[in-house]
Design an enzyme around this catalytic site. Sequence first.
Site, PDB file in Angstrom:
ATOM      1  N   LYS A 105      15.211  -0.243 -17.002  1.00 58.08           N
ATOM      2  CA  LYS A 105      14.891   0.523 -15.801  1.00 58.08           C
ATOM      3  C   LYS A 105      15.992   0.381 -14.757  1.00 58.08           C
ATOM      4  O   LYS A 105      16.315   1.343 -14.046  1.00 58.08           O
ATOM      5  CB  LYS A 105      13.546   0.080 -15.230  1.00 58.08           C
ATOM      6  N   ALA A 159       0.817  -1.214   0.000  1.00 58.11           N
ATOM      7  CA  ALA A 159       0.000   0.000   0.000  1.00 58.11           C
ATOM      8  C   ALA A 159       0.849   1.261   0.000  1.00 58.11           C
ATOM      9  O   ALA A 159       0.521   2.247   0.660  1.00 58.11           O
ATOM     10  CB  ALA A 159      -0.946  -0.004   1.203  1.00 58.11           C
TER      11      ALA A 159
END
Length: 298
Positions: A179, A7
């Site tokens: 990345k 989260a």
Amino acid sequence: MIGILGAGSLGRLWAALLPQGQAAFLPRPDADPGAAILSYTFESIRGSHRTMALPWLQSPDGLSLLLVTTKAGDTVDALQHWLARIPASVPVVLFQNGLGSQQAVANAWPEHPILAASTTEGANRPEPNRVVHAGTGETWVGPLTPAARPKLAGAVSQLATTGLVVHADVQILPRLWQKLVVNAGINAFTAILDCPNGDILANDFFLSHIDPLCNEIAGLMAAEGIDNPTPGELRQRIETVARNTARNTSSMRGDILNGRKTEIDFINGYLVQLGRRLDIPTPVNQLLTDKVKQLSPH
């Protein structure tokens, strides 16, 4: 229902953009969510605000997709609890920075459809209960296990319901390396120098180490058969991203500022470990790894 494990900023971004009622959070097994609902304010890329209220699921029944947006070092432990309770047919999409954690998950659960994502979407959390969609980008998703290949199109389709640009890429590892290169060339420098991304470009510490760093990374990529970039191309890619995100704070600098453990072991530290396996010296990656570890809790 799409479950989201993790989260933080990225998990909350995807939750906010998925169709209403389609997303819910799974609590970390060692965490007590404290409430049945996770509430936060979401600020869109256009600056509009809305309040999000999403449930914490205690049971994973009925999930069609699981997004894992935990820190790289937490991923395997977080999945240990949930994957034993989720049908092996449910696709799992990993959004971790760097490399190493994705392979660890795929090796631990080879029978599951494990996919990896590489995204340039920008999100940050300037306050604990406020998430800002700070920059639009693109997301690529690809399979890490054989079971994931037939699930790729469906996973991409579900993620695209956010309105974000999502691509399928059956060869996802080169994307993850692209990345990794940018993170390895920006994040540690910003953490060590305590500055926004763009400020590294004129700093003597960056300027004296970027070319040997890119030489190390190019050598590792060649040995692994990942594209064949020149050190100059890698430096150009790193500096372009640093300029384009000049005022941004990297996740690694943010971790240092907030007293959190960083993901250095999965970025420059991963390159050090790979160098040892391949017998390729990586002194600059080792230097950056050591300096960041001196700054962060272990």
